[in-house]
Design a protein around this motif. Sequence first.
Motif, PDB file in Angstrom:
ATOM      1  N   LYS A 160       0.826  -1.210   0.000  1.00  0.00           N
ATOM      2  CA  LYS A 160       0.000   0.000   0.000  1.00  0.00           C
ATOM      3  C   LYS A 160       0.860   1.260   0.000  1.00  0.00           C
ATOM      4  CE  LYS A 160      -3.665   2.281   2.677  1.00  0.00           C
ATOM      5  NZ  LYS A 160      -4.493   2.208   3.914  1.00  0.00           N
ATOM      6  N   ALA A 161       2.036   1.188   0.629  1.00  0.00           N
ATOM      7  CA  ALA A 161       2.889   2.370   0.755  1.00  0.00           C
ATOM      8  C   ALA A 161       3.389   2.883  -0.591  1.00  0.00           C
ATOM      9  CB  ALA A 161       4.084   2.054   1.667  1.00  0.00           C
ATOM     10  N   VAL A 162       3.511   1.992  -1.587  1.00  0.00           N
ATOM     11  CA  VAL A 162       4.061   2.408  -2.879  1.00  0.00           C
ATOM     12  C   VAL A 162       3.072   2.223  -4.029  1.00  0.00           C
ATOM     13  CG1 VAL A 162       6.435   1.958  -2.190  1.00  0.00           C
ATOM     14  CG2 VAL A 162       5.107   0.121  -3.258  1.00  0.00           C
ATOM     15  N   ALA A 163       1.892   1.708  -3.730  1.00  0.00           N
ATOM     16  CA  ALA A 163       0.945   1.342  -4.793  1.00  0.00           C
ATOM     17  C   ALA A 163       0.621   2.513  -5.707  1.00  0.00           C
ATOM     18  CB  ALA A 163      -0.331   0.775  -4.178  1.00  0.00           C
ATOM     19  N   GLY A 164       0.557   3.715  -5.154  1.00  0.00           N
ATOM     20  CA  GLY A 164       0.174   4.878  -5.950  1.00  0.00           C
ATOM     21  C   GLY A 164       1.092   5.163  -7.117  1.00  0.00           C
ATOM     22  N   ALA A 165       2.342   4.721  -7.032  1.00  0.00           N
ATOM     23  CA  ALA A 165       3.304   4.993  -8.101  1.00  0.00           C
ATOM     24  C   ALA A 165       3.216   3.992  -9.238  1.00  0.00           C
ATOM     25  CB  ALA A 165       4.722   5.009  -7.528  1.00  0.00           C
ATOM     26  N   PRO A 176       3.635  10.448 -21.493  1.00  0.00           N
ATOM     27  CA  PRO A 176       4.244  11.510 -22.318  1.00  0.00           C
ATOM     28  C   PRO A 176       5.707  11.758 -21.965  1.00  0.00           C
ATOM     29  CG  PRO A 176       2.083  12.184 -21.519  1.00  0.00           C
ATOM     30  CD  PRO A 176       2.433  10.933 -20.777  1.00  0.00           C
ATOM     31  N   ARG A 177       6.022  11.750 -20.683  1.00  0.00           N
ATOM     32  CA  ARG A 177       7.410  11.968 -20.275  1.00  0.00           C
ATOM     33  C   ARG A 177       8.290  10.810 -20.737  1.00  0.00           C
ATOM     34  NH1 ARG A 177      12.042  14.210 -20.077  1.00  0.00           N
ATOM     35  NH2 ARG A 177      13.379  13.505 -18.365  1.00  0.00           N
ATOM     36  N   ALA A 178       7.803   9.577 -20.586  1.00  0.00           N
ATOM     37  CA  ALA A 178       8.585   8.419 -21.025  1.00  0.00           C
ATOM     38  C   ALA A 178       8.804   8.464 -22.536  1.00  0.00           C
ATOM     39  CB  ALA A 178       7.871   7.130 -20.632  1.00  0.00           C
ATOM     40  N   GLN A 179       7.779   8.850 -23.293  1.00  0.00           N
ATOM     41  CA  GLN A 179       7.928   8.952 -24.745  1.00  0.00           C
ATOM     42  C   GLN A 179       8.957  10.015 -25.119  1.00  0.00           C
ATOM     43  OE1 GLN A 179       5.957   7.086 -27.437  1.00  0.00           O
ATOM     44  NE2 GLN A 179       7.977   7.749 -28.160  1.00  0.00           N
ATOM     45  N   ALA A 180       8.966  11.113 -24.382  1.00  0.00           N
ATOM     46  CA  ALA A 180       9.941  12.175 -24.655  1.00  0.00           C
ATOM     47  C   ALA A 180      11.366  11.693 -24.399  1.00  0.00           C
ATOM     48  CB  ALA A 180       9.622  13.399 -23.796  1.00  0.00           C
ATOM     49  N   VAL A 181      11.561  10.956 -23.314  1.00  0.00           N
ATOM     50  CA  VAL A 181      12.890  10.401 -23.018  1.00  0.00           C
ATOM     51  C   VAL A 181      13.329   9.469 -24.136  1.00  0.00           C
ATOM     52  CG1 VAL A 181      14.132   8.829 -21.475  1.00  0.00           C
ATOM     53  CG2 VAL A 181      12.641  10.604 -20.513  1.00  0.00           C
ATOM     54  N   LEU A 182      12.424   8.605 -24.576  1.00  0.00           N
ATOM     55  CA  LEU A 182      12.735   7.640 -25.630  1.00  0.00           C
ATOM     56  C   LEU A 182      13.013   8.345 -26.958  1.00  0.00           C
ATOM     57  CD1 LEU A 182      13.018   4.729 -26.516  1.00  0.00           C
ATOM     58  CD2 LEU A 182      10.538   4.597 -26.707  1.00  0.00           C
ATOM     59  N   ASP A 183      12.209   9.339 -27.288  1.00  0.00           N
ATOM     60  CA  ASP A 183      12.419  10.067 -28.540  1.00  0.00           C
ATOM     61  C   ASP A 183      13.782  10.735 -28.572  1.00  0.00           C
ATOM     62  OD1 ASP A 183      10.021   9.371 -29.718  1.00  0.00           O
ATOM     63  OD2 ASP A 183       8.954  11.140 -28.988  1.00  0.00           O
ATOM     64  N   GLU A 184      14.199  11.284 -27.451  1.00  0.00           N
ATOM     65  CA  GLU A 184      15.517  11.925 -27.404  1.00  0.00           C
ATOM     66  C   GLU A 184      16.634  10.917 -27.652  1.00  0.00           C
ATOM     67  OE1 GLU A 184      18.244  14.640 -24.338  1.00  0.00           O
ATOM     68  OE2 GLU A 184      16.140  14.219 -23.875  1.00  0.00           O
ATOM     69  N   LEU A 185      16.500   9.729 -27.085  1.00  0.00           N
ATOM     70  CA  LEU A 185      17.511   8.695 -27.307  1.00  0.00           C
ATOM     71  C   LEU A 185      17.540   8.264 -28.771  1.00  0.00           C
ATOM     72  CD1 LEU A 185      16.839   6.485 -24.148  1.00  0.00           C
ATOM     73  CD2 LEU A 185      18.893   7.853 -24.581  1.00  0.00           C
ATOM     74  N   VAL A 186      16.370   8.069 -29.371  1.00  0.00           N
ATOM     75  CA  VAL A 186      16.313   7.647 -30.770  1.00  0.00           C
ATOM     76  C   VAL A 186      16.783   8.779 -31.690  1.00  0.00           C
ATOM     77  CG1 VAL A 186      14.812   6.781 -32.618  1.00  0.00           C
ATOM     78  CG2 VAL A 186      14.517   5.957 -30.277  1.00  0.00           C
ATOM     79  N   ASP A 187      16.494  10.029 -31.317  1.00  0.00           N
ATOM     80  CA  ASP A 187      17.023  11.159 -32.086  1.00  0.00           C
ATOM     81  C   ASP A 187      18.547  11.074 -32.177  1.00  0.00           C
ATOM     82  OD1 ASP A 187      14.511  12.240 -32.483  1.00  0.00           O
ATOM     83  OD2 ASP A 187      14.691  13.734 -30.876  1.00  0.00           O
ATOM     84  N   VAL A 223      12.662   4.326 -14.694  1.00  0.00           N
ATOM     85  CA  VAL A 223      12.588   3.812 -13.331  1.00  0.00           C
ATOM     86  C   VAL A 223      13.166   4.819 -12.349  1.00  0.00           C
ATOM     87  CG1 VAL A 223      13.448   2.029 -11.770  1.00  0.00           C
ATOM     88  CG2 VAL A 223      12.531   1.388 -13.984  1.00  0.00           C
ATOM     89  N   SER A 224      14.237   5.486 -12.735  1.00  0.00           N
ATOM     90  CA  SER A 224      14.833   6.485 -11.846  1.00  0.00           C
ATOM     91  C   SER A 224      13.866   7.624 -11.572  1.00  0.00           C
ATOM     92  CB  SER A 224      16.132   7.027 -12.458  1.00  0.00           C
ATOM     93  OG  SER A 224      17.118   6.020 -12.513  1.00  0.00           O
ATOM     94  N   GLU A 225      13.104   8.021 -12.576  1.00  0.00           N
ATOM     95  CA  GLU A 225      12.144   9.106 -12.364  1.00  0.00           C
ATOM     96  C   GLU A 225      10.963   8.636 -11.522  1.00  0.00           C
ATOM     97  OE1 GLU A 225      11.151  11.544 -15.642  1.00  0.00           O
ATOM     98  OE2 GLU A 225      13.246  11.884 -16.201  1.00  0.00           O
ATOM     99  N   VAL A 226      10.493   7.411 -11.752  1.00  0.00           N
ATOM    100  CA  VAL A 226       9.406   6.875 -10.929  1.00  0.00           C
ATOM    101  C   VAL A 226       9.867   6.747  -9.476  1.00  0.00           C
ATOM    102  CG1 VAL A 226       7.982   4.834 -10.494  1.00  0.00           C
ATOM    103  CG2 VAL A 226       8.252   5.698 -12.820  1.00  0.00           C
ATOM    104  N   MET A 227      11.095   6.271  -9.294  1.00  0.00           N
ATOM    105  CA  MET A 227      11.608   6.087  -7.932  1.00  0.00           C
ATOM    106  C   MET A 227      11.989   7.406  -7.286  1.00  0.00           C
ATOM    107  SD  MET A 227      11.447   2.815  -7.329  1.00  0.00           S
ATOM    108  CE  MET A 227      12.478   2.652  -5.866  1.00  0.00           C
ATOM    109  N   GLY A 228      12.457   8.372  -8.083  1.00  0.00           N
ATOM    110  CA  GLY A 228      12.928   9.644  -7.539  1.00  0.00           C
ATOM    111  C   GLY A 228      14.432   9.687  -7.348  1.00  0.00           C
ATOM    112  N   VAL A 229      15.174   9.034  -8.261  1.00  0.00           N
ATOM    113  CA  VAL A 229      16.644   9.036  -8.196  1.00  0.00           C
ATOM    114  C   VAL A 229      17.153  10.284  -8.906  1.00  0.00           C
ATOM    115  CG1 VAL A 229      18.755   7.786  -8.770  1.00  0.00           C
ATOM    116  CG2 VAL A 229      16.659   6.519  -8.254  1.00  0.00           C
ATOM    117  N   PRO A 230      17.926  11.139  -8.227  1.00  0.00           N
ATOM    118  CA  PRO A 230      18.479  12.326  -8.889  1.00  0.00           C
ATOM    119  C   PRO A 230      19.377  11.930 -10.057  1.00  0.00           C
ATOM    120  CG  PRO A 230      18.713  12.484  -6.496  1.00  0.00           C
ATOM    121  CD  PRO A 230      18.284  11.078  -6.797  1.00  0.00           C
ATOM    122  N   ALA A 231      19.406  12.763 -11.085  1.00  0.00           N
ATOM    123  CA  ALA A 231      20.183  12.455 -12.286  1.00  0.00           C
ATOM    124  C   ALA A 231      21.648  12.173 -11.953  1.00  0.00           C
ATOM    125  CB  ALA A 231      20.070  13.614 -13.278  1.00  0.00           C
TER     126      ALA A 231
END
Length: 418
Positions: free
Chosen positions: A120-125, A136-147, A171-179
Amino acid sequence: MTTVETTLTGPPPEPDRDPVPAAQPPVRDWPACDLDGTAFDPVLAGFMREGPLTRIRLPHGEGWAWLATRYEDVRLITNDPRFGRAEVTRRQVTRMAPNFAPRPGSLAWADQPDHNRLRKAVAGAFTVSAAKRLRPRAQAVLDELVDGVLADGPPADLVERVLEPFPLTVVSEVMGVPAADRERVHAWTRQIISTSGGPEAAGRAKTGLYGWITATVRARAHSTDEDVYALLGRAVLRGEIAEEEAVGLAGPLQIGGEAVTHNCGQMLYLMLTRPELMERMRTRPAARGPVLDELLRHIPHRSSVGLARIAREDVEVAGRLIAAGEPVYVSYLAANRDPAVFPDPDRIDPDRDPNPHLAFGNGPHYCTGAVLARLQTELLVDTLLDRLPGLRLAVPPTEVRWRQKTMIRGPRTLPVTW
């Protein structure tokens, strides 16, 4: 008279005796096999031919464990509270992983009711609505890599350029890992799923990762963000879970991104080496979903088996008694090749229907990140096929290098041109 009676009636009956227990099957060794390509593990195939239950011994740990390979039995064991995970943490059950250091709070080892409390503590993510917001954010990340791939031109290694960095970033963005921390977190997770380096290397990686997670959970306690580390930090602050439980929860979720890289690598390899499959995916883009499900069913996601369970009481499975206290593994890979459920199971059938595969597990321990993994898989396949016309291998299939000494199978490199 007595002689005649004895002849007619036979010898006196023997006293009642307990039935003779069925002979136990032999214990089979299951070594860590380094397999190239998407070939099904021949050792596991042999166990399946022997029968629905086998006794196995893995490279690490002690003793032996039952292995269930039939779809029906796998579903029973994974959804039956008479089989638990928590007891495994107190024993050295035979296992594949060289380093065994389960942590309090890990969903993987939790039984009810703790499992629901922790989840329950993490279900919301990890809900469907969260995945839709992320898309949309994931697609933008992927598009930049393919670009970047298109700008540099062919050939390119899809693993290096797309399949590793994309899931790592998502996964880093979902988890909250700084770049700034993502590369070292990835180095730790990659070592943890490897069997190279032995228990010492895996132990050092776990120490590094879990130390970093502890500091991060503490630092995010007052954050209002919705990433996993913020959710865990606030849950600890409210007293809903202990700090060590939050750390144990986060670790496997952080490691989970590795599976997307290697599963998608296998799926793309199959498309790139089977022209009819690639043609199907290209000409019928709206019908890619069922084909992805069939590939998820077919690919060997992992080496050997995952995590054990312990029978809490005597349970009969497939006509055999699994006694209280005995460890048991299930093989989702074997269940996904059960001919009773999947006719002609070794064939990739894009039109297979129904397809109740168990690629993401079953029961309470069904993969927490399944929705997120499916989102990334769909985006990767759609984007690569749509933006790289004529995508094909840049080397013969025999020259694709595969990961060795690992618990999650997949290509190390996937050189392509277009």
